[in-house]
Write an enzyme that holds these catalytic residues in place. Sequence first.
Site, PDB file in Angstrom:
ATOM      1  N   ILE A 143       5.318   3.570  -0.886  1.00  0.00           N
ATOM      2  CA  ILE A 143       4.075   3.324  -0.163  1.00  0.00           C
ATOM      3  C   ILE A 143       4.412   2.990   1.286  1.00  0.00           C
ATOM      4  O   ILE A 143       5.051   1.969   1.561  1.00  0.00           O
ATOM      5  CB  ILE A 143       3.264   2.201  -0.833  1.00  0.00           C
ATOM      6  CG1 ILE A 143       2.852   2.657  -2.232  1.00  0.00           C
ATOM      7  CG2 ILE A 143       2.045   1.843  -0.008  1.00  0.00           C
ATOM      8  CD1 ILE A 143       2.520   1.540  -3.173  1.00  0.00           C
ATOM      9  N   HIS A 194      -0.861  -5.866   2.871  1.00  0.00           N
ATOM     10  CA  HIS A 194      -0.752  -6.842   1.787  1.00  0.00           C
ATOM     11  C   HIS A 194      -2.101  -7.536   1.672  1.00  0.00           C
ATOM     12  O   HIS A 194      -2.509  -8.258   2.585  1.00  0.00           O
ATOM     13  CB  HIS A 194       0.358  -7.857   2.092  1.00  0.00           C
ATOM     14  CG  HIS A 194       0.441  -8.981   1.109  1.00  0.00           C
ATOM     15  ND1 HIS A 194       1.536  -9.190   0.297  1.00  0.00           N
ATOM     16  CD2 HIS A 194      -0.438  -9.954   0.790  1.00  0.00           C
ATOM     17  CE1 HIS A 194       1.329 -10.248  -0.465  1.00  0.00           C
ATOM     18  NE2 HIS A 194       0.120 -10.735  -0.176  1.00  0.00           N
ATOM     19  N   ARG A 229       0.057 -20.378  -8.722  1.00  0.00           N
ATOM     20  CA  ARG A 229       0.065 -21.696  -8.054  1.00  0.00           C
ATOM     21  C   ARG A 229      -0.966 -21.668  -6.929  1.00  0.00           C
ATOM     22  O   ARG A 229      -1.544 -20.646  -6.631  1.00  0.00           O
ATOM     23  CB  ARG A 229       1.440 -21.949  -7.457  1.00  0.00           C
ATOM     24  CG  ARG A 229       1.906 -20.761  -6.608  1.00  0.00           C
ATOM     25  CD  ARG A 229       3.119 -21.081  -5.772  1.00  0.00           C
ATOM     26  NE  ARG A 229       3.774 -19.893  -5.256  1.00  0.00           N
ATOM     27  CZ  ARG A 229       3.386 -19.204  -4.175  1.00  0.00           C
ATOM     28  NH1 ARG A 229       2.324 -19.592  -3.515  1.00  0.00           N
ATOM     29  NH2 ARG A 229       4.048 -18.126  -3.765  1.00  0.00           N
TER      30      ARG A 229
END
Lengths: 450, 450, 176, 176
Positions: free
Chosen positions: A203, A208, A292
Amino acid sequence: MFQRILIANRGEIALRVIRACKEMGIESVAVYSEADRGAPYLHLADQSICIGPGTATESYLKIPRLISAAEAADVQAIHPGYGFLSENAHFAEVCRDCKIEFIGPPPEAMHQLGNKNQARKLAKKAGVPVVPGSEGLIEKDEEALALARAMGFPVLIKAAAGGGGRGMRVARDEQTLMSGLRSARQEAESAFKDGSVYLEKYIEQPRHVEVQLLGDRSGNIVHLWERDCSLQRRHQKLVEESPAPNLPDSVRKKMCEAAVSLAKTAGYYSAGTCEFLVDKQNRFYFIEVNARIQVEHPVTELVTGIDLVKAQIRVAAGEPLPFKQRDIVHRGCAIECRINAENPAFNFRPSPGLITRWQAPGGPGVRLDTHAVTGYRVPPNYDSLVAKLLVYQPTRADAIACMRRALDEFIIEGIHTTIPIHGEIMRHPAFQAGQVDTTFIERTWMQPGK
Amino acid sequence: MFQRILIANRGEIALRVIRACKEMGIESVAVYSEADRGAPYLHLADQSICIGPGTATESYLKIPRLISAAEAADVQAIHPGYGFLSENAHFAEVCRDCKIEFIGPPPEAMHQLGNKNQARKLAKKAGVPVVPGSEGLIEKDEEALALARAMGFPVLIKAAAGGGGRGMRVARDEQTLMSGLRSARQEAESAFKDGSVYLEKYIEQPRHVEVQLLGDRSGNIVHLWERDCSLQRRHQKLVEESPAPNLPDSVRKKMCEAAVSLAKTAGYYSAGTCEFLVDKQNRFYFIEVNARIQVEHPVTELVTGIDLVKAQIRVAAGEPLPFKQRDIVHRGCAIECRINAENPAFNFRPSPGLITRWQAPGGPGVRLDTHAVTGYRVPPNYDSLVAKLLVYQPTRADAIACMRRALDEFIIEGIHTTIPIHGEIMRHPAFQAGQVDTTFIERTWMQPGK
Amino acid sequence: MGRDSVIGLENALADDASTHPGPFDLPTIEQLVALMSKHDLSEIDLRQGEQRICLRRGTLPATPAVLPSIAEKPAPAAAPSPRAAEPTPQSSPPRQLIEIKSPTVGTFYAQEKPTAPPYVNVGSRVTPTTIVCQIEAMKIFNEITADCSGVIVEVCVQNKEFVEYGTVLFRVDPNA
Amino acid sequence: MGRDSVIGLENALADDASTHPGPFDLPTIEQLVALMSKHDLSEIDLRQGEQRICLRRGTLPATPAVLPSIAEKPAPAAAPSPRAAEPTPQSSPPRQLIEIKSPTVGTFYAQEKPTAPPYVNVGSRVTPTTIVCQIEAMKIFNEITADCSGVIVEVCVQNKEFVEYGTVLFRVDPNA
């Protein structure tokens, strides 16, 4: 609700949890290493306990000492923050065995999601798109060829035993695929005594984008929309924002729903983040789940008005989420700049030391999360994050203008910080246009010379 | 849009306008008196000009010097902030004559609303309830009796030439009315050589609730909901919040609509505030209009997400408001604590001087507007406001908890501040229950001994 | 314990290093030498990467320093008094001069009207009532008087220049 | 004693680092030298990677001093008015005593089992291998050894008391 919570972390996230506890009327117990002794944020906790020397493995990562401190302080729960033991399923289990609530997801889910292969399988099971690739190793060139044709070029050849880019090749057509396989095998063979390779869709210059998840123990799992974290340096996020600029609403919705279904499949609860890569055609691929609270969680708090740390604590105490998916409205635009004790002029080399002057920005739309003050000494032992500067405005253009203004007001002396490069980023046309990807920082600012 | 704006003010509001200008890409010109020379916020302006000595009448109130500075700096507009010349219609006219835009309401509206009697007439014309009373002077006791019966006891007897409470009497029944008239007339006669008195409805322990207004030049006037400013000391506001606790929604709506109709009747535009008294039965009475931006404007900015100072500037530049009434949604709860350089332990005596340590609170839900930093010297010449600490949370209980937490984090050394009393207010059951009025501070904390 | 202080020092130096890795200058050497004689140092040896300063004093085996140009300096210990001690000289006028400052904000006019000569020039003698200039604010011209006696030694602003409150307009020598 | 002033120096140095950049930081040197003459140090030798500062005073010593020894060094000369140099007199023990500190976090046990006598009492002579107590963390009992020789002069914690990392458990007189 808990009466007392131990915070198994340090720095700004420890302070973040202390603040949440104070506002919820819960006593907070801070732990610290000798490197953090006397840090100002420790005074804000109701109690603080020294658990070891500066070395993290002997303090913040030392489970027996944390548990001893927790038992001595008689806490009902432990908040792990991020990093350190936050994604350590074993620690979560130890807490459970000691009848101490671990403020995070169930250990089972942490186990599954902690293993990249299992997570990938889980994602497929949940119908979440993953980066296409060969299920196992590539035996014959023909397989590689067929697979490459199937998923389309460019493809990435990776050594099974690989690491640090060795035994890795990008193939843009059938010819380079063949030659690439050969050279990759040779390189891997000589490097790792193991020439086996596998194939993955390559990619190019991806974005992101991650989805914030929040779930309770009765199975109510919601998403709090996405964050775009494309601005990274060596996989270290520098700037995060929400909403993701130029992301079609349809894609955005699909991505958020995919994240929720994955979390449900994993039997997840508490806060978590599902990370995706987004290619130039706005196709998204699952990378991993961060089980988390994350550094950049305030971005989501600003655009949704929901306090994620308080929510984590309530869920850990057994309370159901007070809202359903439809109640969560995304409003305005939030941006976070990570202020690190690093010197951008010298390839981001760490710059610990005594802060001789700390003059923070303020005014409308500004939020600052930091444990630093004038006179605070940034220890060399841990990560270099000293502050998270956030802005919240009706539009992205307003937010960028506000962040520029806030960065200009921010005065830190005694150490070097990433403030200057954030100023450049906020003034860069590509960022202003929302046209950046994970390679942008390196392409634009990293001079190999330095 | 303007290219350059002069800010005819000082301190935190000057900085507030500088910040708005920076974010809007407008150059800012600050002016300062010798008492403010070298103040840190001046460096954030693009230019700063010394206009006189510390005495306000020779600097911040000296129109010719401000205009000279404006002409020399070649600005297109002047922002007056609050206080000083902000409600001076003459100054607004001078600006207009000099072809400089005055960032505020039209001088005509300022004239009308500046005069208490005219404003009262205007309110009646707009159908806004005012404090009932005798239109003119009371000639005969019978008039007073009739009127008092009409509007109901208790009533307030005021000397026409009165001031400082002299010639003032509260009458709770017909008997005390008669005796009160007599003694008031005598007292006024001896005090002011004028025994004429008038009658007014006496509102006991009222709440102070005000409505934020915003209008453009094409007649679009909206309200941005209300602020409760009942916590005052000697008519100096200490704490402001929105929404007003325990105010029936029907009353709230009526009050906001009344404010808008008054503003329309006055041909008002730009930002302004309509102040009301609210009695124990939630009946509201018009007091006055503040034809300017107010100290507590950030409370409204937090609950509406609208930047009032930017809006003022856009309206002054001739732009229409980008929203209609229905677009303005009130969300969550905001509270402001005014941090003044005063010593609450000594009857709020001013405490100017050098700030040797300034450690500001931060984290989720906290906004801080201040021009102070470590090393800043608070001059004795002007008002004692050094910071406005605001919190924004989903509920009032959350907001109070957050404010407590933020106040606890706030460290100011070298001068005394109102932080301690704010801590007590936030912990006081009456405040937590939203059961306070304009007499609360005096009743609860003002010991005449000190 | 002692160790801690070293860490502090290392940070300090590391910080320096990262800040300005430029070459060192002679004033530095001069002050180092001054330090040596003042405190009876026998040796100073500083290095960073390629760079090094090595100074020795008194009866010691004189080993050649790495940087010859610097090595010449120390021997006679002709230590000049540390310049660092001196406060940075302000560009303020000699104390005996009087400043005539602008009492307002506006435009400075040296003449009564464009055709007229300046009210005063350098060398003009003034008394407290002497008009030295006009300052225009909002079309109003204010005549400014000297309010002191002496001889104009400097005209500090240009004709038609904008002046702030307190701007120095003239300097006067009362003793001339 | 030297300790406090060194720590003071540490701050001063980091401070200077920010305000006085440059490869060789003069304020740093000045303060080092001041410290040397104040405490009559004969040498300071500091280095980090490429960086090094080496200062010597008076006649050359035989062996170069290593830094940790600085604190002990001022034996004779530092005797005059040591307390005067101390900004904040720490409640630290007399120099000759050795502290046995807790190497972990947990519960202090003076005896092997409730019925047994304490491992050591005041007056007990210990060697490096002597077990002085146990510290329990997560049901695991860790035997703590003296790691020094001498006589126990103080037991600083109560039985079953919770101890942090670094808590002083015992004080030992090595010369007794």
